[in-house]
Design a protein around this motif. Structure first.
Motif, mmCIF file in Angstrom:
data_model
loop_
_atom_site.group_PDB
_atom_site.id
_atom_site.type_symbol
_atom_site.label_atom_id
_atom_site.label_comp_id
_atom_site.label_asym_id
_atom_site.label_seq_id
_atom_site.Cartn_x
_atom_site.Cartn_y
_atom_site.Cartn_z
ATOM 1 N N UNK A 156 -4.782 6.828 5.137
ATOM 2 C CA UNK A 156 -6.233 6.683 5.186
ATOM 3 C C UNK A 156 -6.645 5.618 6.209
ATOM 4 N N UNK A 157 -5.753 4.647 6.459
ATOM 5 C CA UNK A 157 -6.045 3.561 7.404
ATOM 6 C C UNK A 157 -5.641 3.894 8.833
ATOM 7 N N UNK B 231 -0.051 11.114 12.120
ATOM 8 C CA UNK B 231 0.675 11.932 11.154
ATOM 9 C C UNK B 231 1.902 11.160 10.656
ATOM 10 N N UNK B 232 2.435 11.595 9.527
ATOM 11 C CA UNK B 232 3.587 10.928 8.932
ATOM 12 C C UNK B 232 4.767 10.863 9.891
ATOM 13 N N UNK C 180 0.840 -1.194 0.000
ATOM 14 C CA UNK C 180 0.000 0.000 0.000
ATOM 15 C C UNK C 180 0.876 1.245 0.000
ATOM 16 N N UNK C 181 0.367 2.291 -0.601
ATOM 17 C CA UNK C 181 1.088 3.559 -0.698
ATOM 18 C C UNK C 181 0.951 4.351 0.606
ATOM 19 N N UNK C 182 1.707 5.423 0.692
ATOM 20 C CA UNK C 182 1.615 6.308 1.855
ATOM 21 C C UNK C 182 0.202 6.875 1.986
ATOM 22 N N UNK C 183 -0.389 7.243 0.869
ATOM 23 C CA UNK C 183 -1.749 7.788 0.890
ATOM 24 C C UNK C 183 -2.735 6.757 1.439
#
Length: 76
Positions: A20-21, A25-26, A13-16
């Protein structure tokens, strides 16, 4: 069939999709990764990172079963 089972365990899965899951925060996710508290990212290139979906889901399950997190300044 064996190949399908192996591929099902390797969904990336991508960062986006991750953000979403996971409602963090990053920077928090990055800090958790550094401490070994979150699945490590996989660098596909110098500009693209992904995570293994099965590992992220296992982390979510472990959080669900670990009870409430200690609150800062509340002892524990």
């Amino acid at each position: 069939m064996e190949r399908e089972a192996r591929n099902a365990n390797n969904v990336l899965i991508s960062k986006k999709q991750l953000l979403a899951m996971i409602p963090l925060c990053e920077r928090t996710i990055y800090n958790f990764e550094k401490k070994g508290k979150f699945p490590r990212r996989i660098a596909l290139s110098s500009r693209k990172v992904v995570w293994n979906l099965a590992e992220v889901e296992a982390w979510i399950d472990s959080c669900t079963h670990s009870g409430s997190a200690p609150r800062p300044g509340m002892g524990g």
